[in-house]
Design a protein around this motif. Structure first.
Motif, short mmCIF file in Angstrom:
data_model
loop_
_atom_site.label_atom_id
_atom_site.label_comp_id
_atom_site.label_asym_id
_atom_site.label_seq_id
_atom_site.Cartn_x
_atom_site.Cartn_y
_atom_site.Cartn_z
N MET A 145 0.81 -1.21 0.00
CA MET A 145 0.00 0.00 0.00
C MET A 145 0.85 1.26 0.00
O MET A 145 0.34 2.35 -0.30
CB MET A 145 -0.94 0.00 1.22
N GLY A 146 2.12 1.13 0.32
CA GLY A 146 3.01 2.30 0.34
C GLY A 146 3.66 2.60 -1.00
O GLY A 146 4.39 3.60 -1.11
N ARG A 147 3.44 1.76 -2.01
CA ARG A 147 4.05 1.97 -3.32
C ARG A 147 2.95 2.29 -4.33
O ARG A 147 2.08 1.44 -4.59
CB ARG A 147 4.82 0.73 -3.76
N PRO A 148 2.98 3.49 -4.95
CA PRO A 148 1.90 3.87 -5.87
C PRO A 148 1.63 2.86 -6.97
O PRO A 148 0.47 2.61 -7.31
CB PRO A 148 2.39 5.21 -6.43
N ALA A 149 2.66 2.25 -7.52
CA ALA A 149 2.44 1.32 -8.63
C ALA A 149 1.62 0.12 -8.19
O ALA A 149 0.84 -0.44 -8.99
CB ALA A 149 3.79 0.85 -9.19
N ARG A 150 1.77 -0.31 -6.94
CA ARG A 150 1.02 -1.44 -6.42
C ARG A 150 -0.31 -0.99 -5.81
O ARG A 150 -1.35 -1.62 -6.03
CB ARG A 150 1.85 -2.20 -5.38
N ALA A 151 -0.27 0.09 -5.05
CA ALA A 151 -1.49 0.56 -4.39
C ALA A 151 -2.55 0.97 -5.39
O ALA A 151 -3.75 0.83 -5.14
CB ALA A 151 -1.15 1.73 -3.47
N ARG A 152 -2.12 1.46 -6.55
CA ARG A 152 -3.07 1.90 -7.58
C ARG A 152 -4.04 0.78 -7.97
O ARG A 152 -5.21 1.03 -8.26
CB ARG A 152 -2.30 2.39 -8.81
N ARG A 153 -3.56 -0.45 -7.93
CA ARG A 153 -4.40 -1.59 -8.31
C ARG A 153 -5.26 -2.10 -7.16
O ARG A 153 -6.23 -2.83 -7.38
CB ARG A 153 -3.53 -2.73 -8.83
N LEU A 154 -4.90 -1.73 -5.94
CA LEU A 154 -5.57 -2.30 -4.76
C LEU A 154 -6.52 -1.35 -4.06
O LEU A 154 -7.40 -1.78 -3.32
CB LEU A 154 -4.52 -2.78 -3.76
N VAL A 155 -6.34 -0.04 -4.24
CA VAL A 155 -7.09 0.92 -3.43
C VAL A 155 -8.59 0.82 -3.66
O VAL A 155 -9.38 0.93 -2.71
CB VAL A 155 -6.56 2.35 -3.69
N VAL A 156 -9.02 0.57 -4.90
CA VAL A 156 -10.46 0.49 -5.17
C VAL A 156 -11.08 -0.78 -4.60
O VAL A 156 -12.09 -0.71 -3.89
CB VAL A 156 -10.74 0.63 -6.68
N PRO A 157 -10.52 -1.98 -4.84
CA PRO A 157 -11.12 -3.17 -4.22
C PRO A 157 -11.06 -3.13 -2.70
O PRO A 157 -11.97 -3.64 -2.03
CB PRO A 157 -10.30 -4.34 -4.79
N LEU A 158 -10.00 -2.53 -2.14
CA LEU A 158 -9.95 -2.43 -0.68
C LEU A 158 -11.04 -1.51 -0.16
O LEU A 158 -11.71 -1.83 0.84
CB LEU A 158 -8.57 -1.93 -0.24
N ALA A 159 -11.27 -0.39 -0.84
CA ALA A 159 -12.34 0.51 -0.44
C ALA A 159 -13.70 -0.18 -0.54
O ALA A 159 -14.57 0.00 0.33
CB ALA A 159 -12.32 1.77 -1.29
#
Length: 288
Positions: A145-159
């Protein structure tokens, strides 16, 4: 009314609601998000309290010139600046603080730190700061979650997971804002910087057992971010015995998912926190 409070992280937007003579209440939101996340419960809160709603740096109407520098500890300092501004510009000397997730962590830090004398009560909603530091949690916070390249793919499903059933207009609006985050480089940078800060070895509430204000702890039973069975139990053990503890049939943001149930517990507590908190007696005079 809207205030702007300069801080080292950027200009903080604070929206003010309610009558000037009512008891003061500060609302601190989660990461990501902004003060609009509280829209479903704000009318009821502002009907009884002079309510101040903060947007964290880089979110909502607040700025963050250097988003990578936004950290949980920086949010604590920003909130202290907000309290100073409320005292100077609005005459607010005492205030209850309601915080969710990292906002709950900041609320605890305000009550144990240099502004403790002004904090009259805490409402902690699935607060951060009670997660046990392990190699796995540090890796997830820093490298996922601290790396934009990875978090970009996860932030929506996590929300989608932490907002629960999306059964209210407020939760759907919050999710719609979360869906925009991957396309907003500045907001995404703030989101990731805060996550990296959660992995700092010094992150956490220093000594929650010494908090001498009334505390209402609300935790969603289905929270996938800070699970009730792990983080919730740690919080229950760490917080003072006078804490009022309520487990709700929700995910991470009960004020969004079940605003009616959230208010059913929160409004009576805020009306007279000392009466609701078991066994707690005022350690300083109360103002009426």
């Amino acid at each position: 009314m809207r205030m702007t409070v300069p801080t080292p992280l950027g200009d903080i937007a604070v929206r003010c609601h309610g009558a000037s003579g009512a008891p003061a209440l500060l609302l601190l939101h989660a990461n990501p998000g902004d003060g609009r996340d509280y829209d479903a419960v704000l009318p009821a809160l502002a009907d009884r309290h002079r309510t101040f709603v903060v947007d964290w740096p880089g979110y909502g109407e607040s700025t963050a010139p250097e988003p990578q520098l936004v950290t949980p500890e920086g949010l604590v300092e920003a909130a202290e600046r907000v309290l100073d501004a409320l005292a100077e510009e609005q005459g607010v000397r005492e205030i209850a603080v309601l915080g969710n997730s990292v906002g709950g962590y900041v609320a605890c830090r305000l009550a144990e730190g240099r502004r403790a004398a002004s904090v009259t009560a805490l409402v902690l909603v699935d607060p951060a700061g009670f997660t046990r530091h392990t190699a796995l949690t540090r890796w997830f916070c820093r490298e996922v979650m601290g790396r934009p390249a990875r978090a970009r793919r996860l932030v929506v499903p996590l929300a989608r997971a932490y907002l629960g059933r999306l059964g209210t207009p407020s939760s759907r609006a919050t999710f719609a804002r979360a869906r925009q985050l991957p396309r907003d480089a500045r907001r995404l940078a703030v989101h990731c910087a805060i996550w990296r800060g959660l992995a700092d070895p010094d992150f956490g509430v220093a000594d929650p057992a010494v908090l001498d204000v009334p505390i209402l702890l609300l935790w969603g039973r289905r929270d996938p971010v800070v699970p009730a069975l792990l983080d919730g139990r740690r919080a229950v053990r760490a917080l003072p015995v006078h804490t009022v503890r309520v487990l709700l049939p929700t995910a991470h943001e009960p004020y969004n998912e079940r605003p009616d149930l959230f208010l059913r517990h929160t409004l009576p507590f805020l009306k007279d926190p000392w009466a609701v908190s078991p066994g707690l007696r005022p350690s300083r005079p109360r103002r009426r």
